[in-house]
Design a protein around this motif. Structure first.
Motif, PDB file in Angstrom:
ATOM      1  N   ALA A   1       0.830  -1.212   0.000  1.00  0.00           N
ATOM      2  CA  ALA A   1       0.000   0.000   0.000  1.00  0.00           C
ATOM      3  C   ALA A   1       0.860   1.255   0.000  1.00  0.00           C
ATOM      4  CB  ALA A   1      -0.941   0.001   1.201  1.00  0.00           C
ATOM      5  N   ALA A   2       1.988   1.233   0.743  1.00  0.00           N
ATOM      6  CA  ALA A   2       2.860   2.400   0.797  1.00  0.00           C
ATOM      7  C   ALA A   2       3.616   2.611  -0.513  1.00  0.00           C
ATOM      8  CB  ALA A   2       3.866   2.255   1.941  1.00  0.00           C
ATOM      9  N   GLY A   3       3.820   1.531  -1.273  1.00  0.00           N
ATOM     10  CA  GLY A   3       4.571   1.623  -2.521  1.00  0.00           C
ATOM     11  C   GLY A   3       3.673   1.622  -3.738  1.00  0.00           C
ATOM     12  N   PRO A   4       3.416   0.452  -4.336  1.00  0.00           N
ATOM     13  CA  PRO A   4       2.638   0.403  -5.578  1.00  0.00           C
ATOM     14  C   PRO A   4       1.261   1.056  -5.494  1.00  0.00           C
ATOM     15  CG  PRO A   4       3.721  -1.693  -5.207  1.00  0.00           C
ATOM     16  CD  PRO A   4       3.961  -0.878  -3.974  1.00  0.00           C
ATOM     17  N   LEU A   5       0.520   0.792  -4.399  1.00  0.00           N
ATOM     18  CA  LEU A   5      -0.839   1.340  -4.333  1.00  0.00           C
ATOM     19  C   LEU A   5      -0.835   2.862  -4.274  1.00  0.00           C
ATOM     20  CD1 LEU A   5      -3.888   1.079  -4.114  1.00  0.00           C
ATOM     21  CD2 LEU A   5      -3.624   0.657  -1.656  1.00  0.00           C
ATOM     22  N   GLU A   6      -0.010   3.437  -3.405  1.00  0.00           N
ATOM     23  CA  GLU A   6       0.008   4.897  -3.321  1.00  0.00           C
ATOM     24  C   GLU A   6       0.523   5.517  -4.618  1.00  0.00           C
ATOM     25  OE1 GLU A   6       0.992   8.656  -0.470  1.00  0.00           O
ATOM     26  OE2 GLU A   6       1.075   6.631   0.327  1.00  0.00           O
ATOM     27  N   ALA A   7       1.500   4.869  -5.239  1.00  0.00           N
ATOM     28  CA  ALA A   7       2.039   5.407  -6.495  1.00  0.00           C
ATOM     29  C   ALA A   7       0.981   5.423  -7.593  1.00  0.00           C
ATOM     30  CB  ALA A   7       3.250   4.592  -6.934  1.00  0.00           C
ATOM     31  N   VAL A   8       0.261   4.330  -7.737  1.00  0.00           N
ATOM     32  CA  VAL A   8      -0.704   4.252  -8.842  1.00  0.00           C
ATOM     33  C   VAL A   8      -1.906   5.157  -8.599  1.00  0.00           C
ATOM     34  CG1 VAL A   8      -2.088   2.268  -8.046  1.00  0.00           C
ATOM     35  CG2 VAL A   8      -1.779   2.666 -10.483  1.00  0.00           C
ATOM     36  N   THR A   9      -2.358   5.273  -7.360  1.00  0.00           N
ATOM     37  CA  THR A   9      -3.501   6.154  -7.094  1.00  0.00           C
ATOM     38  C   THR A   9      -3.102   7.628  -7.200  1.00  0.00           C
ATOM     39  OG1 THR A   9      -3.121   5.919  -4.697  1.00  0.00           O
ATOM     40  CG2 THR A   9      -4.782   4.484  -5.704  1.00  0.00           C
ATOM     41  N   THR A  10      -1.863   7.959  -6.821  1.00  0.00           N
ATOM     42  CA  THR A  10      -1.388   9.329  -7.014  1.00  0.00           C
ATOM     43  C   THR A  10      -1.312   9.667  -8.500  1.00  0.00           C
ATOM     44  OG1 THR A  10      -0.126   9.301  -4.956  1.00  0.00           O
ATOM     45  CG2 THR A  10       0.516  10.934  -6.610  1.00  0.00           C
ATOM     46  N   ASN A  11      -0.789   8.745  -9.291  1.00  0.00           N
ATOM     47  CA  ASN A  11      -0.731   8.973 -10.734  1.00  0.00           C
ATOM     48  C   ASN A  11      -2.126   9.136 -11.324  1.00  0.00           C
ATOM     49  OD1 ASN A  11       2.022   8.948 -10.792  1.00  0.00           O
ATOM     50  ND2 ASN A  11       2.238   6.953 -11.741  1.00  0.00           N
ATOM     51  N   LYS A  12      -3.073   8.332 -10.832  1.00  0.00           N
ATOM     52  CA  LYS A  12      -4.451   8.452 -11.299  1.00  0.00           C
ATOM     53  C   LYS A  12      -5.011   9.828 -10.964  1.00  0.00           C
ATOM     54  CE  LYS A  12      -8.658   7.119 -12.570  1.00  0.00           C
ATOM     55  NZ  LYS A  12      -9.023   6.946 -13.999  1.00  0.00           N
ATOM     56  N   ALA A  13      -4.775  10.290  -9.743  1.00  0.00           N
ATOM     57  CA  ALA A  13      -5.279  11.600  -9.327  1.00  0.00           C
ATOM     58  C   ALA A  13      -4.656  12.725 -10.139  1.00  0.00           C
ATOM     59  CB  ALA A  13      -5.004  11.814  -7.840  1.00  0.00           C
ATOM     60  N   MET A  14      -3.415  12.546 -10.558  1.00  0.00           N
ATOM     61  CA  MET A  14      -2.703  13.572 -11.317  1.00  0.00           C
ATOM     62  C   MET A  14      -2.860  13.413 -12.827  1.00  0.00           C
ATOM     63  SD  MET A  14      -1.279  15.470  -9.001  1.00  0.00           S
ATOM     64  CE  MET A  14      -0.754  15.421  -7.290  1.00  0.00           C
ATOM     65  N   ASN A  15      -3.655  12.414 -13.233  1.00  0.00           N
ATOM     66  CA  ASN A  15      -3.830  12.125 -14.664  1.00  0.00           C
ATOM     67  C   ASN A  15      -2.508  11.807 -15.367  1.00  0.00           C
ATOM     68  OD1 ASN A  15      -6.714  12.488 -14.795  1.00  0.00           O
ATOM     69  ND2 ASN A  15      -6.348  14.694 -14.630  1.00  0.00           N
TER      70      ASN A  15
END
Length: 210
Positions: free
Chosen positions: A102-116
């Motif tokens: 969650a601290a690595g892949p999950l947060e990275a992918v959801t941040t990228n999603k939020a930032m388009n």
């Protein structure tokens, strides 16, 4: 005499995860609310976290930053709360695995999603999460096969991973999956989770008035 436990946060931040963890732990703590534009970047706080980010805790002379690290630290610092599998337990592996997933892949992918932010297909091997759907599917399978993240008992991993699943599905940065709602229903109604939300929601409302 117990060591002083101080929590640095903002009610509109990832500090909400640590608030929940602190309420689960049940130890007394002091809250220091910081403002993004001023006190979070002030010298006093930068001496605690040079990144000028929240959350952070000070426990006696020990400073810990980063949400997953704080949750893991508190679970070990207050073992009577029973929020981490014992060292040597077979559940210790999935406890660490999924918390840091969650601290690595999950947060990275959801941040990228939020930032388009879109990763080109040819660059997918470079990102730890691969794709957003692959990340969501892995979590869906996890919480569908297990009542809690690490075996059959609620732990700090559920605080951290569950918070990310809850935020991701609420704000649309994580796709809906069949098992997410049932899992969130199991953990979000815990008394400590409710207390934590009430504390931060009240602080957020008061901040918006001023």
């Amino acid at each position: 005499m117990a060591e002083q436990l101080t929590f640095y946060t903002n009610p509109m931040s990832r500090g909400r995860i640590v608030r929940w963890m602190l309420e689960e732990v049940g130890a007394p703590y002091e809250t220091v609310f910081l403002d993004y534009a001023s006190t979070m970047k002030a010298p006093d706080y930068l001496a605690i976290n040079p990144m000028g980010k929240v959350p952070a805790i000070r426990h006696g002379d020990t400073v810990v930053t980063e949400g997953a690290a704080i949750c893991a630290y508190l679970a070990d610092a207050f073992p009577d709360a029973g929020l981490a599998p014992p060292v040597g337990s077979k559940d210790r592996g999935p406890y660490y695995r999924w918390m840091f997933f969650a601290a690595g892949p999950l947060e990275a992918v959801t941040t990228n999603k939020a930032m388009n932010v879109e990763v080109p297909d040819e660059r997918r091997p470079m990102v730890g999460y691969g794709t957003l759907d692959a990340t969501a599917d892995a979590l869906n399978d996890l919480v569908g096969a297990n009542e809690y993240i690490a075996g059959g008992k609620f732990s700090a991993a559920d605080v951290f991973v569950g918070s990310h699943i809850g935020w991701g599905t609420q704000f649309g940065t994580l796709p809906k999956r069949p098992n997410f709602d049932a899992y969130l229903a199991r953990i979000m109604g815990r008394p400590a989770a409710v207390r934590a939300r009430e504390i931060d929601d009240k602080a957020m409302a008061e901040a918006q008035k001023s």
